[in-house]
Design a protein around this motif. Structure first.
Motif, short mmCIF file in Angstrom:
data_model
loop_
_atom_site.label_atom_id
_atom_site.label_comp_id
_atom_site.label_asym_id
_atom_site.label_seq_id
_atom_site.Cartn_x
_atom_site.Cartn_y
_atom_site.Cartn_z
N MET A 276 0.83 -1.21 0.00
CA MET A 276 0.00 0.00 0.00
C MET A 276 0.86 1.26 0.00
N GLU A 277 1.99 1.23 0.70
CA GLU A 277 2.87 2.40 0.67
C GLU A 277 3.42 2.62 -0.73
N ALA A 278 3.84 1.55 -1.39
CA ALA A 278 4.36 1.67 -2.76
C ALA A 278 3.27 2.18 -3.71
N LEU A 279 2.05 1.70 -3.54
CA LEU A 279 0.95 2.12 -4.39
C LEU A 279 0.57 3.58 -4.13
N ALA A 280 0.55 3.98 -2.86
CA ALA A 280 0.21 5.37 -2.52
C ALA A 280 1.19 6.33 -3.18
N LYS A 281 2.47 5.96 -3.18
CA LYS A 281 3.50 6.82 -3.76
C LYS A 281 3.28 7.06 -5.26
N GLN A 282 2.52 6.21 -5.91
CA GLN A 282 2.24 6.34 -7.35
C GLN A 282 1.01 7.20 -7.63
N GLN A 283 0.27 7.55 -6.59
CA GLN A 283 -0.99 8.27 -6.79
C GLN A 283 -0.76 9.75 -7.03
N PRO A 284 -1.52 10.34 -7.98
CA PRO A 284 -1.44 11.79 -8.19
C PRO A 284 -1.79 12.52 -6.89
N GLY A 285 -0.99 13.53 -6.57
CA GLY A 285 -1.24 14.33 -5.38
C GLY A 285 -0.57 13.82 -4.12
N PHE A 286 0.06 12.65 -4.19
CA PHE A 286 0.78 12.12 -3.02
C PHE A 286 2.03 12.94 -2.77
N ILE A 287 2.31 13.23 -1.50
CA ILE A 287 3.51 13.98 -1.15
C ILE A 287 4.51 13.10 -0.41
N GLU A 288 4.06 12.48 0.68
CA GLU A 288 4.98 11.75 1.55
C GLU A 288 4.19 10.88 2.51
N MET A 289 4.86 9.84 3.05
CA MET A 289 4.24 9.00 4.07
C MET A 289 5.28 8.68 5.14
N VAL A 290 4.85 8.73 6.40
CA VAL A 290 5.71 8.33 7.51
C VAL A 290 4.88 7.42 8.42
N SER A 291 5.56 6.45 9.06
CA SER A 291 4.81 5.56 9.94
C SER A 291 5.71 4.99 11.03
N ALA A 292 5.05 4.53 12.09
CA ALA A 292 5.73 3.89 13.21
C ALA A 292 4.73 2.93 13.85
N ARG A 293 5.25 1.83 14.42
CA ARG A 293 4.36 0.88 15.08
C ARG A 293 5.04 0.28 16.29
#
Length: 100
Positions: free
Chosen positions: A29-46
């Motif tokens: 999902m992170e890889a797919l989100a990065k391909q979406q128009p309008g995506f800027i950045e993603m950060v996560s922690a668990r």
């Protein structure tokens, strides 16, 4: 350079005991989100609680991501299999400060 304002989708979750396939889907999902128009950045922690923040140029970009077919399948799996609880918040970012 990011033009402001932009938007943050804040996703917090706790997992239940069945996490088989979760990590692989999160990577996909992170890889797919990065391909979406309008995506800027993603950060996560668990740890006990997972927090993922994705940043988007517009609210429409968020809506388009929400209804992406692969993302819909991941959402379904999350609700039915992986998440004990989750929350989604959307915020408008008007100012941001960053160190080097």
């Amino acid at each position: 350079m990011i033009t402001k304002p932009y938007y943050a989708v804040i996703f917090t979750s706790t997992l239940n005991d069945n996490t088989e396939g979760y990590h692989e889907m999160a990577i996909k999902m992170e890889a797919l989100a990065k391909q979406q128009p309008g995506f800027i950045e993603m950060v996560s922690a668990r740890n006990e609680i997972g927090i993922t923040i994705s940043y988007w140029e517009t609210e429409q970009a968020i809506l388009n991501w929400k209804v992406n077919l692969d993302h819909l399948q991941a959402q379904k799996m999350g609700k039915e299999v992986w998440y004990a609880s989750y929350k989604v918040e959307i915020a408008k970012v008007e100012r941001a400060f960053k160190s080097r």
